[in-house]
Structures are given as C-alpha cells and as structure tokens.
Design an enzyme around this catalytic site. Sequence first.
Site, short mmCIF file in Angstrom:
data_model
loop_
_atom_site.label_atom_id
_atom_site.label_comp_id
_atom_site.label_asym_id
_atom_site.label_seq_id
_atom_site.Cartn_x
_atom_site.Cartn_y
_atom_site.Cartn_z
N GLU A 89 20.99 0.14 -0.09
CA GLU A 89 19.76 0.84 -0.46
C GLU A 89 18.79 0.82 0.71
O GLU A 89 18.68 -0.18 1.43
CB GLU A 89 19.13 0.19 -1.70
CG GLU A 89 19.98 0.38 -2.93
CD GLU A 89 19.44 -0.35 -4.15
OE1 GLU A 89 19.54 0.21 -5.25
OE2 GLU A 89 18.93 -1.47 -4.02
N SER A 191 11.97 -9.18 9.30
CA SER A 191 11.65 -10.24 8.34
C SER A 191 12.85 -11.15 8.16
O SER A 191 13.96 -10.68 7.92
CB SER A 191 11.26 -9.62 7.00
OG SER A 191 11.05 -10.62 6.02
N CYS A 333 9.60 -5.52 -3.12
CA CYS A 333 10.11 -6.73 -2.47
C CYS A 333 11.00 -7.51 -3.42
O CYS A 333 10.61 -7.84 -4.53
CB CYS A 333 8.92 -7.58 -2.02
SG CYS A 333 9.38 -9.15 -1.30
#
EC number: 2.1.1.192
Length: 348
Positions: A89, A191, A333
């Site tokens: 995704e 991240s 998130c």
Amino acid sequence: MNNILSFEINEIRNILQGWGEPSYRADQIFDWIYKKLVLNPLDMTNLSKTLRQKLLEYFSFQIPKVVRITGDGNTKKYLLELEDGENIETVLISHKNRNTVCVSVQVGCPIGCKFCATGLIGLKRNLETHEIIGQLMVIQEDLEKKEEKISNVVYMGMGEPLANYDNVIKSIRIIKEEWGFNIGSKHITLSTIGIIPKIYQLAEENLKIRLAISLHASNNELRSKIIPINKEYPIEELLESAFYYAEKTGRRVTFEYVLIKNFNDRREDAKELVRLLKGKPAHVNLIPWNKVREYPWETSDLKDIFRFKEILANSGINVTLRISYGSKIKAGCGQLRALYLKNKGETI
C-alpha cells in the site's frame, strides 16, 4: 530481467558504453522515464531503433499494478500488486500545495510493534529498489492528470526502512538526483523504529535527508512493551545515535510519539520526555493512535492530548500534533494492511 528503475544513471552509462553507445544516451533515457513518464522504450523517439529494441530486450520497465484506489478528502490509498502477486500500500496526501507520498519498503514488517497493523502481517519480503521507485511512478502518473508533481516523500509506509537498507538508500539517491525525481533532501523523510547501527551508517551516507524516530514512549519499560526491538536498542543508545545523525547532517531529528490512552499519555510521561529531549536538536510529532481492532488500546482523550502537548511546549520542546489524514480509509499511521488482507481474501 533487470528493471531499469533499479539503476542509477552512471550504471546505465556503463552498460551503454559496453554497447558502443555514447554516455549521454543515459541522460536521454532517464529524461523519458522520470520527466516524461514514458516506460516503453519504443516510444523514446530520440533514440535509434536499434537501441530502443536493445533496451526492450535487456530491461524490464514494469511498475506495480494498481488494484484499487480509495480516497478520503485529501488522502488517497493505492493498493498495488507486484510482479510476484504480493500486495503493498502507498499513500498520497495532498495538502497546502504539497503532494506527499508515503512509500512502503517491505511486504509486511518484521518489527512487530504492538499497536501497528502492518506488523500483524509479519515479514513477507523486502522490496527491490525498482518496487520502491515504482510506487512513485504510479502516483506521479496519477498527479499528471492534474498537472501536479510529487513534492515530498516519506518512508513511513509498510515495513522498516533500515531493515531493507541497500534498496532504500539506492531509492533515495534516485529520488534526490536531478536526473531522477529531483526532490531535495529536506523534502525526504525516513522513519525508523531505531536500528542503531544503521542510523550511524545512514549518517555517513551524506544524503542529509530528514530522520524520524518512532519513539512512542519515554522510558524503556513502557517502550519494550509495545516495541520488542527496544530490548536490543534501548532508548538511551537510540537517542545517542539520533543526535549523532543530527550533528553530522545539520538536521534536527523528529521523534514520533503515538499517544495511547492511559499507557503513554500521562503527565509524568510528558515530563519524562522533556527530560530526554530538552536542549537537543529535536522535534516531537504527537500522533493520536489510530484504532486497530486486534489491540486492546484506545486513543487518548483530546484533553489529555492537548495537556501532553502543552507540557512539552511550555518546557521549550518543539512539538506539533499530527492531524491523522486518511484514518477513515485506514491510511493513517499504523493502519497499512487492511486493503492488503482484503485483497488476499482474509478477514479484516
């Protein structure tokens, strides 16, 4: 067959020289690919027919197939199918003249954080460089319809970027370079949950991208409960590596902190976080937890979220509260896996 999206321009130049072609042909080829979004070499009309045919025979120009797109206001989530049938995704967030793409780097994730949907899949495999770049190609093709471009890239999708180090680093170079997507370092964010040796290695790459650390707790006892890898890479050592990165690159580090009700959102948690970060080149990004039904957690109450933020701000900590774009379509998130499982015929 080698996918051309996995190659940097000097590698293509070397191959072309071996074919007796001038090196500037590589610039022409990459102009077609990254500037004109042409992925059929037969359409690259300033190349000879012989070279076009050779490119077609030697390289794959395949990008992921779009299976489904879901939208929620300024957020779109793309379910993509890779050549082996696996799904990933990718998320596009369009906001204030910015088009930010959140890319995936693995099919699933090996880390197993106890609040994140992706970790429930487990790790299927790493993505190749061309599969990371291919996500951007898919979205840039979509944006072209509105005559817009990708402005920012965040490595915050499925998977842990530093656990797929070589492919991620190569993809960053392709994104940064003028012959590629030509997106500046300050518009690229990686991240990580905090694989310490790789943070030090990243600091030496001279890429100068933005680094975000998924902290999510202010002490080792709490963090180890939701992030198993914390036992191997505890907070004190993680912060040391993060601030080394800041020193080497001149960029402050963002610390992401998902707020979970009655777990890490208390007054004492905020004060402990202040003690860790005060006076450091740090920015805190507070993120209300997005519900994943397999976990017992609840999202923090608004009053507790704002109290937490106020304690940090009043103590001199740079802090923002992230608006969770895309949570309605499970693009927020920690939510990337719903479409993956649905497409595989599993229950979500």
